[in-house]
Design an enzyme around this catalytic site. Structure first.
Site, PDB file in Angstrom:
ATOM      1  N   ASP A   1       0.848  -1.195   0.000  1.00  0.00           N
ATOM      2  CA  ASP A   1       0.000   0.000   0.000  1.00  0.00           C
ATOM      3  C   ASP A   1       0.891   1.255   0.000  1.00  0.00           C
ATOM      4  OD1 ASP A   1      -2.442   1.357   0.233  1.00  0.00           O
ATOM      5  OD2 ASP A   1      -2.345   1.391   2.428  1.00  0.00           O
ATOM      6  N   HIS A   2       0.582   2.224  -0.858  1.00  0.00           N
ATOM      7  CA  HIS A   2       1.333   3.485  -0.920  1.00  0.00           C
ATOM      8  C   HIS A   2       2.851   3.288  -1.042  1.00  0.00           C
ATOM      9  CE1 HIS A   2      -2.162   6.037  -0.199  1.00  0.00           C
ATOM     10  NE2 HIS A   2      -2.530   5.177   0.752  1.00  0.00           N
TER      11      HIS A   2
ATOM     12  N   HIS B   1      -7.486  10.320   4.699  1.00  0.00           N
ATOM     13  CA  HIS B   1      -6.954   9.200   5.475  1.00  0.00           C
ATOM     14  C   HIS B   1      -7.088   9.435   6.984  1.00  0.00           C
ATOM     15  CE1 HIS B   1      -4.542   8.234   1.761  1.00  0.00           C
ATOM     16  NE2 HIS B   1      -4.828   7.026   2.166  1.00  0.00           N
TER      17      HIS B   1
ATOM     18  N   HIS C   1      -9.564   5.149  -1.168  1.00  0.00           N
ATOM     19  CA  HIS C   1      -8.670   5.228   0.005  1.00  0.00           C
ATOM     20  C   HIS C   1      -9.366   6.017   1.109  1.00  0.00           C
ATOM     21  CE1 HIS C   1      -4.586   3.805  -1.357  1.00  0.00           C
ATOM     22  NE2 HIS C   1      -5.328   3.672  -2.456  1.00  0.00           N
ATOM     23  N   GLY C   2      -8.859   5.865   2.327  1.00  0.00           N
ATOM     24  CA  GLY C   2      -9.425   6.616   3.451  1.00  0.00           C
ATOM     25  C   GLY C   2     -10.865   6.210   3.735  1.00  0.00           C
TER      26      GLY C   2
ATOM     27  N   ASN D   1     -10.020   0.571   0.574  1.00  0.00           N
ATOM     28  CA  ASN D   1      -8.949   0.477   1.585  1.00  0.00           C
ATOM     29  C   ASN D   1      -9.430   0.932   2.961  1.00  0.00           C
ATOM     30  OD1 ASN D   1      -7.458  -0.066  -0.692  1.00  0.00           O
ATOM     31  ND2 ASN D   1      -5.816   1.359  -0.203  1.00  0.00           N
TER      32      ASN D   1
ATOM     33  N   THR E   1      -7.822   2.610   9.538  1.00  0.00           N
ATOM     34  CA  THR E   1      -8.064   3.168  10.864  1.00  0.00           C
ATOM     35  C   THR E   1      -9.158   2.407  11.630  1.00  0.00           C
ATOM     36  OG1 THR E   1      -7.369   5.275   9.952  1.00  0.00           O
ATOM     37  CG2 THR E   1      -8.496   5.351  12.069  1.00  0.00           C
TER      38      THR E   1
HETATM   39  O1  G3H Z   1      -4.297   3.046   2.064  1.00  0.00           O
HETATM   40  C1  G3H Z   1      -4.944   2.850   3.109  1.00  0.00           C
HETATM   41  C2  G3H Z   1      -6.258   3.408   3.311  1.00  0.00           C
HETATM   42  O2  G3H Z   1      -6.470   4.470   2.476  1.00  0.00           O
HETATM   43  C3  G3H Z   1      -6.750   3.440   4.723  1.00  0.00           C
HETATM   44  O3  G3H Z   1      -7.394   4.631   5.097  1.00  0.00           O
HETATM   45  O4  G3H Z   1      -7.038   4.378   7.538  1.00  0.00           O
HETATM   46  O5  G3H Z   1      -8.504   6.138   6.632  1.00  0.00           O
HETATM   47  O6  G3H Z   1      -9.215   3.765   6.527  1.00  0.00           O
HETATM   48  P1  G3H Z   1      -8.102   4.729   6.526  1.00  0.00           P
HETATM   49 ZN    ZN Z   2      -4.510   5.119   1.369  1.00  0.00          ZN
END
Ligand code: G3H
Ligand code: ZN
Length: 283
Positions: free
Chosen positions: A81-82, A172, A200-201, A222, A225
């Protein structure tokens, strides 16, 4: 079983579901995610971000996660990831990852295209699908910018990536589900981009919006958190309730159960369990 991302997302672009990628940081959360996927009989993606690979060498993470995946009774993808650069993506592929992301979203467009093209050629030569990001999904301490549909079209066509992360209002690491999704922008992107999309996020997105978004072109969602909160908050409670307990295996039990429950909820919300084909069950 350990599978390539293609194996679980092909055909999902126009379906009413998506497969979640959960950020994991070691054995405890990874096995809890896979147990949840096995319980609801859904494919799942184990993802490691920059924090995870800074904490544990990527080769070791690759070994642990691909072993968990190979022993699972459902299809599991191990995803970078990233990924920050060529070297990190190459290390992930050499460590057995079956999907990678290169994130050049902080670079000017032309440079993001150029570096993504180069890394995509390498990933494809190794037979590994690649995700990249256009526009930029921000963090609480790093301003993002929403995806421009024409830039997304150019980026997708010129790089040939397999999946495309777009910024449509998520941020995120939100702890509340209060993200404001720009559905108009999403439709404009979908009108000109063929590539399947990645969200994402997603922790910050309301359940109602998630249900709407999976009817669009998102194939991978994704989530980080939400399960870190499930683990961390439960761990705090355990320690408060058992102030004399010092054994980590005992202390981890409830947090792992909490992660498993949260993952089950997300898999069901995303309707991921519908996408376990007969062929996958027989693998
Ligand atoms: O790449 C990981 C995700 O974008 C996780 O985002 O922690 O806000 O759920 P999040
Ligand atoms: Zn992300």
């Amino acid at each position: 079983m350990l599978v390539s991302l293609h194996h679980i997302i092909d055909g999902l672009k126009n379906a009413n579901g998506a497969i979640p990628a959960f950020n994991v940081f070691g054995y405890e959360d990874a096995i809890a995610v896979v147990r949840a996927a096995e319980e609801v009989k859904a494919p799942v993606i184990l993802a490691t971000n920059k924090v995870a690979i800074a904490h544990m060498p990527i080769q070791l993470l690759g070994n642990i996660l691909t072993t968990i995946a190979k022993n699972a009774t459902v299809p599991v993808v191990v995803h970078l990831d990233h990924g920050a650069d060529y070297e990190t993506v190459a290390q992930a592929i050499m460590s057995g990852y079956t999907s990678v992301m290169y994130d050049g979203s902080q670079l000017p467009l032309a440079e993001n295209i150029r570096t993504t093209q180069e890394i995509t050629r390498f990933a494809h030569a190794c037979g590994v699908p690649i995700e990249a990001e256009i526009g930029s999904v921000g963090y609480s301490d790093l301003q993002g910018h929403l995806t421009d549909p024409q830039e997304a079209k150019r980026f997708a066509e010129e790089t040939g990536v397999d999946t495309l992360a777009v910024a449509i209002g998520t941020v995120h690491r939100m702890e509340e589900q209060t993200a404001q999704i720009d559905f108009v922008r999403l439709k404009e992107i979908e009108a000109v981009v063929d590539t399947p999309l990645v969200l994402h996020g997603s922790t910050g997105v309301s359940d109602i919006d998630i249900q709407a978004l999976i009817k669009h072109h998102f194939v991978k969602v994704n989530i980080g958190t939400a399960i870190r909160m499930a683990f961390g908050h439960t761990m705090r409670k355990e320690m408060e309730e058992n102030p004399y307990e010092f054994d980590r295996i005992t202390l981890f039990k409830e947090p792992m159960r909490a992660v498993q429950e949260e993952v089950k909820k997300k898999l069901t919300l995303l309707q991921a369990h519908q996408y376990l084909t007969k062929e996958q069950i027989l693998l």
